[in-house]
Design a protein around this motif. Structure first.
Motif, PDB file in Angstrom:
ATOM      1  N   PRO A 481       0.844  -1.085   0.012  1.00 13.49           N
ATOM      2  CA  PRO A 481       0.049   0.147   0.081  1.00 13.49           C
ATOM      3  C   PRO A 481       0.845   1.344   0.065  1.00 13.49           C
ATOM      4  O   PRO A 481       2.021   1.140   0.455  1.00 13.49           O
ATOM      5  CB  PRO A 481      -0.839  -0.193   1.308  1.00 13.49           C
ATOM      6  N   ALA A 482       0.064   2.318  -0.248  1.00 13.45           N
ATOM      7  CA  ALA A 482       0.976   3.696  -0.371  1.00 13.45           C
ATOM      8  C   ALA A 482      -0.066   4.878  -0.463  1.00 13.45           C
ATOM      9  O   ALA A 482      -1.389   4.644  -0.943  1.00 13.45           O
ATOM     10  CB  ALA A 482       1.833   3.734  -1.577  1.00 13.45           C
ATOM     11  N   MET A 483       0.157   5.979   0.191  1.00 16.54           N
ATOM     12  CA  MET A 483      -0.535   7.019   0.233  1.00 16.54           C
ATOM     13  C   MET A 483      -0.004   8.313  -0.394  1.00 16.54           C
ATOM     14  O   MET A 483       1.165   8.456  -0.415  1.00 16.54           O
ATOM     15  CB  MET A 483      -1.035   7.239   1.669  1.00 16.54           C
ATOM     16  N   SER A 484      -0.737   9.003  -1.033  1.00 16.99           N
ATOM     17  CA  SER A 484      -0.272  10.411  -1.503  1.00 16.99           C
ATOM     18  C   SER A 484      -1.327  11.327  -1.740  1.00 16.99           C
ATOM     19  O   SER A 484      -2.563  10.948  -1.723  1.00 16.99           O
ATOM     20  CB  SER A 484       0.279  10.070  -2.847  1.00 16.99           C
ATOM     21  N   SER A 485      -1.024  12.405  -2.027  1.00 21.73           N
ATOM     22  CA  SER A 485      -1.996  13.560  -2.260  1.00 21.73           C
ATOM     23  C   SER A 485      -1.478  14.404  -3.348  1.00 21.73           C
ATOM     24  O   SER A 485       0.004  14.618  -3.813  1.00 21.73           O
ATOM     25  CB  SER A 485      -2.237  14.506  -1.063  1.00 21.73           C
ATOM     26  N   TYR A 486      -1.999  15.093  -4.299  1.00 26.06           N
ATOM     27  CA  TYR A 486      -1.634  16.030  -5.285  1.00 26.06           C
ATOM     28  C   TYR A 486      -2.781  17.273  -5.319  1.00 26.06           C
ATOM     29  O   TYR A 486      -3.778  16.988  -5.390  1.00 26.06           O
ATOM     30  CB  TYR A 486      -1.870  15.355  -6.715  1.00 26.06           C
ATOM     31  N   ARG A 487      -2.041  18.324  -5.432  1.00 28.66           N
ATOM     32  CA  ARG A 487      -2.880  19.532  -5.638  1.00 28.66           C
ATOM     33  C   ARG A 487      -2.564  20.119  -7.064  1.00 28.66           C
ATOM     34  O   ARG A 487      -1.250  20.246  -7.351  1.00 28.66           O
ATOM     35  CB  ARG A 487      -2.490  20.654  -4.763  1.00 28.66           C
ATOM     36  N   HIS A 488      -3.608  20.225  -7.835  1.00 28.33           N
ATOM     37  CA  HIS A 488      -3.254  20.745  -9.143  1.00 28.33           C
ATOM     38  C   HIS A 488      -4.060  22.159  -8.882  1.00 28.33           C
ATOM     39  O   HIS A 488      -5.080  22.275  -8.556  1.00 28.33           O
ATOM     40  CB  HIS A 488      -4.157  20.170 -10.213  1.00 28.33           C
ATOM     41  N   LYS A 489      -3.212  23.302  -9.189  1.00 25.50           N
ATOM     42  CA  LYS A 489      -3.473  24.764  -9.126  1.00 25.50           C
ATOM     43  C   LYS A 489      -2.834  25.236 -10.496  1.00 25.50           C
ATOM     44  O   LYS A 489      -1.490  25.301 -10.615  1.00 25.50           O
ATOM     45  CB  LYS A 489      -2.928  25.216  -8.047  1.00 25.50           C
ATOM     46  N   LYS A 582      -9.707  18.728  -1.543  1.00 24.87           N
ATOM     47  CA  LYS A 582     -10.052  20.231  -1.127  1.00 24.87           C
ATOM     48  C   LYS A 582     -10.726  20.829  -2.644  1.00 24.87           C
ATOM     49  O   LYS A 582     -10.229  20.075  -3.803  1.00 24.87           O
ATOM     50  CB  LYS A 582      -9.099  21.152  -0.778  1.00 24.87           C
ATOM     51  N   MET A 583     -11.491  21.567  -2.889  1.00 30.56           N
ATOM     52  CA  MET A 583     -11.982  22.229  -3.958  1.00 30.56           C
ATOM     53  C   MET A 583     -12.157  23.745  -3.858  1.00 30.56           C
ATOM     54  O   MET A 583     -12.325  24.371  -2.638  1.00 30.56           O
ATOM     55  CB  MET A 583     -13.147  21.437  -4.495  1.00 30.56           C
ATOM     56  N   HIS A 584     -12.365  24.376  -4.791  1.00 31.52           N
ATOM     57  CA  HIS A 584     -12.296  25.691  -5.005  1.00 31.52           C
ATOM     58  C   HIS A 584     -13.742  26.331  -5.220  1.00 31.52           C
ATOM     59  O   HIS A 584     -14.141  25.746  -6.440  1.00 31.52           O
ATOM     60  CB  HIS A 584     -11.302  26.387  -5.782  1.00 31.52           C
ATOM     61  N   PRO A 585     -14.500  27.108  -4.755  1.00 28.33           N
ATOM     62  CA  PRO A 585     -16.039  27.258  -5.313  1.00 28.33           C
ATOM     63  C   PRO A 585     -16.267  27.949  -6.685  1.00 28.33           C
ATOM     64  O   PRO A 585     -16.863  27.660  -7.302  1.00 28.33           O
ATOM     65  CB  PRO A 585     -16.590  28.374  -4.269  1.00 28.33           C
ATOM     66  N   VAL A 586     -14.882  28.409  -7.153  1.00 27.60           N
ATOM     67  CA  VAL A 586     -14.914  28.989  -8.519  1.00 27.60           C
ATOM     68  C   VAL A 586     -14.047  28.239  -9.635  1.00 27.60           C
ATOM     69  O   VAL A 586     -14.519  27.752 -10.627  1.00 27.60           O
ATOM     70  CB  VAL A 586     -14.498  30.427  -8.758  1.00 27.60           C
ATOM     71  N   ASP A 587     -12.817  27.896  -9.092  1.00 29.27           N
ATOM     72  CA  ASP A 587     -11.852  27.247  -9.932  1.00 29.27           C
ATOM     73  C   ASP A 587     -11.999  25.891 -10.287  1.00 29.27           C
ATOM     74  O   ASP A 587     -11.072  25.273 -11.132  1.00 29.27           O
ATOM     75  CB  ASP A 587     -10.481  27.675  -9.529  1.00 29.27           C
ATOM     76  N   ALA A 600      -1.864  12.179  -8.111  1.00 24.78           N
ATOM     77  CA  ALA A 600      -1.892  11.388  -7.125  1.00 24.78           C
ATOM     78  C   ALA A 600      -1.618   9.996  -7.303  1.00 24.78           C
ATOM     79  O   ALA A 600      -0.914   9.304  -6.616  1.00 24.78           O
ATOM     80  CB  ALA A 600      -3.341  11.615  -6.447  1.00 24.78           C
ATOM     81  N   PHE A 601      -2.328   9.472  -8.160  1.00 29.41           N
ATOM     82  CA  PHE A 601      -2.109   7.927  -8.432  1.00 29.41           C
ATOM     83  C   PHE A 601      -0.621   7.643  -8.977  1.00 29.41           C
ATOM     84  O   PHE A 601       0.048   6.518  -8.340  1.00 29.41           O
ATOM     85  CB  PHE A 601      -3.203   7.545  -9.560  1.00 29.41           C
ATOM     86  N   ARG A 602      -0.122   8.654  -9.665  1.00 24.39           N
ATOM     87  CA  ARG A 602       1.254   8.394 -10.326  1.00 24.39           C
ATOM     88  C   ARG A 602       2.222   8.301  -9.165  1.00 24.39           C
ATOM     89  O   ARG A 602       3.081   7.558  -9.111  1.00 24.39           O
ATOM     90  CB  ARG A 602       1.446   9.366 -11.368  1.00 24.39           C
ATOM     91  N   GLU A 603       1.971   9.244  -8.123  1.00 17.69           N
ATOM     92  CA  GLU A 603       2.959   9.318  -7.081  1.00 17.69           C
ATOM     93  C   GLU A 603       2.985   8.452  -6.291  1.00 17.69           C
ATOM     94  O   GLU A 603       3.827   7.635  -5.589  1.00 17.69           O
ATOM     95  CB  GLU A 603       2.716  10.660  -6.232  1.00 17.69           C
ATOM     96  N   ALA A 604       1.759   8.060  -5.754  1.00 17.48           N
ATOM     97  CA  ALA A 604       1.364   6.557  -5.110  1.00 17.48           C
ATOM     98  C   ALA A 604       1.960   5.400  -5.579  1.00 17.48           C
ATOM     99  O   ALA A 604       2.562   4.706  -4.904  1.00 17.48           O
ATOM    100  CB  ALA A 604      -0.164   6.562  -4.733  1.00 17.48           C
ATOM    101  N   PHE A 605       1.874   5.266  -6.938  1.00 17.82           N
ATOM    102  CA  PHE A 605       2.227   4.016  -7.618  1.00 17.82           C
ATOM    103  C   PHE A 605       3.782   3.768  -7.438  1.00 17.82           C
ATOM    104  O   PHE A 605       4.109   2.717  -7.023  1.00 17.82           O
ATOM    105  CB  PHE A 605       2.142   4.167  -8.999  1.00 17.82           C
ATOM    106  N   HIS A 606       4.466   4.946  -7.561  1.00 21.55           N
ATOM    107  CA  HIS A 606       5.888   4.797  -7.353  1.00 21.55           C
ATOM    108  C   HIS A 606       6.413   4.401  -6.107  1.00 21.55           C
ATOM    109  O   HIS A 606       7.424   4.083  -5.616  1.00 21.55           O
ATOM    110  CB  HIS A 606       6.525   5.980  -7.773  1.00 21.55           C
ATOM    111  N   GLN A 607       5.582   4.709  -5.207  1.00 19.00           N
ATOM    112  CA  GLN A 607       5.930   4.603  -3.630  1.00 19.00           C
ATOM    113  C   GLN A 607       5.412   3.097  -3.020  1.00 19.00           C
ATOM    114  O   GLN A 607       5.552   2.721  -2.064  1.00 19.00           O
ATOM    115  CB  GLN A 607       5.147   5.566  -2.743  1.00 19.00           C
TER     116      GLN A 607
END
Length: 712
Positions: A481-489, A582-587, A600-607
């Motif tokens: 198993p592996a956990m990750s997060s990714y923020r796209h901004k 997290k989400m943004h009300p406009v963006d 997020a999936f890509r980063e978790a996969f490598h771990q």
């Protein structure tokens, strides 16, 4: 030409190893019957059966070729076949429609590799078989040794009909045990003198004649009684017993030949006329459902297409056997598989590239016709009120593969059309348009098969091509198993993009415990087209991510699974649980969460201890026992795992698990170390982990490719 009834039509196929003399024998038979006035030779490129340009180039048969003779009130249809295993499809289709196989054995080389390999198909179709020992004028000819090899391989059914006198360069005579006559040929061959058996040969001839009588008698109870009553059988009774034995596969008559010098073919043709069974005497043909189609000239018309050939300036030629009824020029028949009616405007008897028009053909006969639009090899044509599909020819699976590309990029569409035409002619050459590998892959019977295909593309179709290594359809998965997060901004004036995803990924297996770290609100289980599964858990609570964005996250995960992080291969057997974000009300929008989910999936996969999987095949290699050591050595040097050994018919069988990445090289290696005597077949078994060093190399190669393409 004369119209022959079904009892006077004999269909034979000439088979044997390369250089055993099949094409020369066919030429002899045509000459003997007066179909041709002069015998051609393979060396001079003027034989009736080897008429294709590629055959002239190679000096060997590539295609099975139909010809015919008319010999003493009988019609003999002859199909001359290639000797190379790479063109086995031509041989199998010919065996399928003929009623007797003539198997040529070289008097010096004996039972060769090609002989052994093709015997399986004769046996499978249970065809009556004549053994013809050819090249008796060879300086090292050894009739006795060849006969012993034949008995060792084919068993007690091998029945001596003739033996040679003066074998070697001075060969000029044959003792015939059915006629109890010596045939002595003039210098250079031709019509022999019929002479009494010389005194010094009488004892040997009497002994072998008695063995022949006993062999003929034991195949029929009535003949056995006659034999006990009279102590012998007359010539007609002998013929009857031999025919019964041939049809039971308990008699394989042995004849002597020197086809190159026109010695012995006429006597064998007489035997084919008088003893070899006609189609009407053979067991009825079978339909796909196992029903019988009697060879009855009064029955409904039924044709079976066994070969399709495209010839320049002529078009499509369809070769067929009349299984039932009588076929007339201009007759309309129905093809259920093609769902089309076909009118056969012209009927032909073929002699190589020469075709003689005929008005009709009766059941049991073989002929060809032109320009059937939607009818191909293995199709059946019937009277409209008769519905029967002849049991099709079952061609062997391909053994080697290669990727093919047109040298001129604008020819891609044309290449596709041409490959379709070649496959129509040769069903053993399979074409695969593989989207996963982004390659067009040719699957063939061997390297020679693929080389001849390339020659045809470049010389017949004027289509220059390159052969490239076929890629391997690897799979990727994870081991922990592996956990990750990714923020796209992304902000570039006006509306921006924003999405943040937290996920956990785990190796998936059937029956694994339910995910309990977070509350699962919804689960989607997806059976992947490329094998394995993806389980997608929505564990979002409190509205951290709006439900409408979850499909976009799943879409991002799926896109990355179609081009895995490790090597760009498909990913399988993973459970993904999205538990926060997290989400943004406009963006925030679909594209933002798709990208966030993918990364997020890509980063978790490598771990998660990524693991590359490769397709592995169950392989069986059979060969003479003395070759087992060499075979095992080759298997082990190609990353194979030996799983067992077994005994076969005069051979040993090794079973192994072999990665697909090694198969093509292994086929070539086994053919080399066994001089072609190994019979190899492989069937897909499973996906299994690749060794660490292989995975590292493939992963590094993929990273370099990504860097060159500017991908991240």
């Amino acid at each position: 030409m004369k119209m022959y009834d079904e009892k006077h039509i004999k269909n034979i196929v000439l088979i044997g190893a390369a250089k055993s003399g099949k094409t020369t024998l066919a030429e002899d038979m045509l000459f003997e019957a007066g179909i041709i006035s002069k015998r051609g030779t393979v060396e001079e490129r003027n034989t009736v059966s080897d008429y294709h340009e590629v055959e002239h180039e190679r000096g060997n048969s590539v295609y099975a070729t139909l010809a015919h003779t008319e010999w003493r009130d009988y019609k003999i249809n002859i199909i001359d076949t290639p000797g190379s295993e790479d063109f086995v499809g031509e041989v199998i289709s010919s065996i399928r429609v003929c009623d007797t196989a003539v198997l040529l054995l070289h008097a010096y080389n004996g039972v060769e590799v090609g002989t052994e390999l093709i015997w399986d198909y004769i046996d499978q179709y249970n065809k009556p078989t004549i053994l013809a020992i050819n090249h008796l004028d060879h300086e090292n000819a050894n009739y006795t040794q060849t006969l012993e090899q034949a008995r060792a391989f084919f068993g007690s059914a091998v029945t001596v009909m003739q033996y040679p006198i003066n074998q070697g360069p001075g060969f000029n005579a044959i003792i015939d045990l059915l006629k109890m006559t010596m045939y002595r040929f003039p210098a250079g061959g031709g019509k022999p003198e019929k002479l009494p058996i010389p005194p010094e040969e009488q004892e040997q001839a009497d002994k072998l004649h008695n063995e022949l009588v006993e062999k003929a008698a034991e195949n029929d109870d009535a003949l056995m009684e006659l034999f006990f009553d009279k102590g012998s059988l007359d010539e007609d009774e002998l013929r009857q017993g031999l025919k019964i034995g041939m049809m039971k596969h308990q008699v394989f008559p042995v004849f002597c030949l020197c086809a190159r010098s026109n010695m012995g073919s006429g006597r064998m043709m007489g035997f084919i006329d008088n003893v070899a069974p006609s189609a009407v005497e053979m067991p009825a043909e079978q339909t796909e459902e196992g029903k019988e189609i009697p060879c009855d000239p009064a029955g409904p018309t039924c044709l079976f297409i066994f070969k399709t050939l495209l010839e320049p300036h002529i078009g499509k030629l369809s070769f067929f056997k009349v299984m039932s009824g009588e076929l007339k020029a201009g007759q309309e028949l129905y093809n259920e598989k093609g769902n089309v009616s076909e009118r056969l405007n012209q009927l032909f008897i073929a002699d190589g590239k020469n075709r003689q028009p005929v008005e009709r053909l009766r059941s049991g006969d073989i002929g060809c016709t032109l320009k059937l639009k939607n009818t191909f090899t293995n199709h059946t044509l019937n009277d409209k009120n008769f519905n029967a599909q002849v049991d099709p020819i079952h061609f062997p699976a391909p053994k080697v593969r290669v990727a093919i590309v047109a040298k001129n990029k604008g020819d891609d569409e044309k290449l596709s059309e041409v490959l379709g035409e070649i496959h129509m002619e040769d069903p053993t050459l399979e074409i695969e348009y593989n989207r996963e590998l982004n390659q067009v892959i040719l699957h063939g019977q061997g390297d020679l098969h693929l080389l001849v295909t390339k020659w045809r593309l470049e010389n017949i179709y004027n289509m220059p091509v390159d052969y490239l290594p076929a890629r391997i359809p690897y799979r990727e998965t994870i081991q922990k198993p592996a956990m990750s997060s990714y923020r796209h901004k992304k902000q570039s004036g006006g509306a921006g993009q924003f999405g943040e995803v937290f996920m956990k990924i785990e190796p998936y297996y059937e029956g694994m415990p339910a995910f309990k770290e977070y509350t699962v609100r919804e689960t989607e289980e997806i059976a992947l087209n490329w094998g394995g599964k993806l389980v997608f858990n929505n564990c979002i609570v409190g509205g951290a991510i709006d439900t409408r964005f979850l499909p976009s996250i799943l879409k991002g995960v799926m896109e990355k699974m179609q081009e895995g992080p490790l090597t760009g291969s498909y990913v399988r057997d993973i459970r993904v649980s999205v538990y926060d974000g997290k989400m943004h009300p406009v963006d925030s929008n679909d594209i933002s969460f798709k990208i966030a989910g993918m990364m997020a999936f890509r980063e978790a996969f490598h771990q998660a201890a990524p693991q590359l999987l490769e397709p592995v095949y169950d392989l069986e290699a059979s060969a003479p026992g003395a070759m087992m050591g060499d075979i095992m050595s080759e298997l082990q040097s190609h990353r194979s795992i030996i799983t067992g050994m077994d005994s076969g018919n005069a051979s040993q069988v090794i079973k192994a698990r072999t990665p697909q990445a090694e198969l093509d090289k292994l086929y070539a290696s086994l053919r080399n170390v066994t001089q072609g005597k190994a019979k190899v077949k492989a069937v897909f078994a499973e996906y299994a982990p690749v060794p660490a060093d292989v995975q590292k190399k493939l992963s590094e190669d993929y990273k370099k490719t990504e860097a060159q393409n500017g991908q991240h």
